[in-house]
Design a protein around this motif. Sequence first.
Motif, PDB file in Angstrom:
ATOM      1  N   ASP A  41       0.809  -1.219   0.000  1.00 39.63           N
ATOM      2  CA  ASP A  41       0.000   0.000   0.000  1.00 39.63           C
ATOM      3  C   ASP A  41       0.845   1.273   0.000  1.00 39.63           C
ATOM      4  O   ASP A  41       0.361   2.341   0.374  1.00 39.63           O
ATOM      5  N   LEU A  43       1.940   3.160  -2.529  1.00 42.48           N
ATOM      6  CA  LEU A  43       1.437   4.205  -3.425  1.00 42.48           C
ATOM      7  C   LEU A  43       0.141   4.807  -2.910  1.00 42.48           C
ATOM      8  O   LEU A  43      -0.090   6.021  -3.057  1.00 42.48           O
ATOM      9  N   THR A  44      -0.689   4.005  -2.288  1.00 40.26           N
ATOM     10  CA  THR A  44      -1.927   4.530  -1.694  1.00 40.26           C
ATOM     11  C   THR A  44      -1.607   5.533  -0.594  1.00 40.26           C
ATOM     12  O   THR A  44      -2.205   6.614  -0.513  1.00 40.26           O
ATOM     13  N   LEU A  46       1.150   7.293  -0.302  1.00 37.48           N
ATOM     14  CA  LEU A  46       1.762   8.490  -0.880  1.00 37.48           C
ATOM     15  C   LEU A  46       0.732   9.387  -1.562  1.00 37.48           C
ATOM     16  O   LEU A  46       0.868  10.621  -1.559  1.00 37.48           O
ATOM     17  N   GLN A  47      -0.297   8.795  -2.140  1.00 37.70           N
ATOM     18  CA  GLN A  47      -1.347   9.603  -2.769  1.00 37.70           C
ATOM     19  C   GLN A  47      -2.111  10.438  -1.749  1.00 37.70           C
ATOM     20  O   GLN A  47      -2.564  11.552  -2.046  1.00 37.70           O
ATOM     21  N   ASP A  48      -2.243   9.921  -0.538  1.00 39.31           N
ATOM     22  CA  ASP A  48      -3.015  10.604   0.509  1.00 39.31           C
ATOM     23  C   ASP A  48      -2.146  11.442   1.441  1.00 39.31           C
ATOM     24  O   ASP A  48      -2.669  12.122   2.325  1.00 39.31           O
ATOM     25  N   TYR A  49      -0.829  11.389   1.247  1.00 36.47           N
ATOM     26  CA  TYR A  49       0.095  12.068   2.158  1.00 36.47           C
ATOM     27  C   TYR A  49       0.397  13.474   1.630  1.00 36.47           C
ATOM     28  O   TYR A  49       0.812  13.646   0.484  1.00 36.47           O
ATOM     29  N   HIS A  50       0.219  14.471   2.480  1.00 35.06           N
ATOM     30  CA  HIS A  50       0.430  15.874   2.083  1.00 35.06           C
ATOM     31  C   HIS A  50       1.337  16.541   3.116  1.00 35.06           C
ATOM     32  O   HIS A  50       0.863  17.192   4.048  1.00 35.06           O
ATOM     33  N   VAL A  57       6.769  12.002  -6.252  1.00 37.49           N
ATOM     34  CA  VAL A  57       6.664  10.553  -6.186  1.00 37.49           C
ATOM     35  C   VAL A  57       6.878   9.988  -7.581  1.00 37.49           C
ATOM     36  O   VAL A  57       6.170  10.358  -8.527  1.00 37.49           O
ATOM     37  N   GLN A  59       7.613   6.301  -9.923  1.00 34.47           N
ATOM     38  CA  GLN A  59       7.429   4.857  -9.917  1.00 34.47           C
ATOM     39  C   GLN A  59       8.399   4.228 -10.927  1.00 34.47           C
ATOM     40  O   GLN A  59       8.528   4.704 -12.056  1.00 34.47           O
TER      41      GLN A  59
END
Length: 278
Positions: A41, A43-44, A46-50, A57, A59
């Motif tokens: 998880d 990438l999930t 990192l998408q929600d981390y601010h 980010v 890949q």
Amino acid sequence: MISVIVPTHNRRTLLEKKLRGLETQAGEFEVIVVADGCTDDTLTFLQDYHPPYPLQVLQTGQGYGQGLGAANARNQGAKAARGDLLLFSDDDVMPKAGWIEAHRRAHTHPRTVAVGRLILPPELRGSGAAELKGPRVFWWHVTGNNTSMPKALFEEVGGYDPAFSAYGGEDSDLGYRLMRAGMRLVFVREAVALHEAPEHRTRAVQKARQAGAAHVRVWQKHGDPRIAWALGVHPTLLAVKMALLPSLKGLLGGRGDYELAFAWGAWEALEASKNTRT
């Protein structure tokens, strides 16, 4: 500005701990996380981390299910970096207060490569994991754990060699080329980071065997006997290790198994190269 480059592969918990720790660092910096073939998880998250700092980010990996290795990941991070200084630090390395500023202050002269202090938690000391307290440092201490350098110098020497796609070798190869390019190597005591080295002991011994083989490849790539002696893979030195370590490794405590595994890996790599030539 400093660009902190963090390669990661399926270690979301460690990565989150590191990134949240960076929130307390002072100074102007960005963080570039290179998710190499992550299937957990990561990438999930990192998408929600601010975070309060700029975050990129990236890949890498074949279909994002198979990593291409730390060397390639760090190269991709360096290409995307907006800073004049690159600070390489893996996902299991937790910086202490003032870490970024200490690295920044080290770059008062051109062509400086700064190596920070790397410590281990008490339970891992003597296990064979890397610990660097200084004050003397050499080219083989340039690693992706706690090292900064000008982006221009990194590009001048060609960055990491992605041919070192398995564990080990890529750091010492880069350090040797930086030495040949005339780097000014300094130890930065104030740039302290904790290397958590989360692997189980069995995995650490396996990695030691891989590291022995990788260091042989570094020597064979450059053909400089100084590399073989510095990295502990010269045939004369290996012959002594292979003769003595099986019976004496207990005297070294937890590090004994690590040293023997390293010697075995290097010995096997040397023998394989002989067979290839014949």
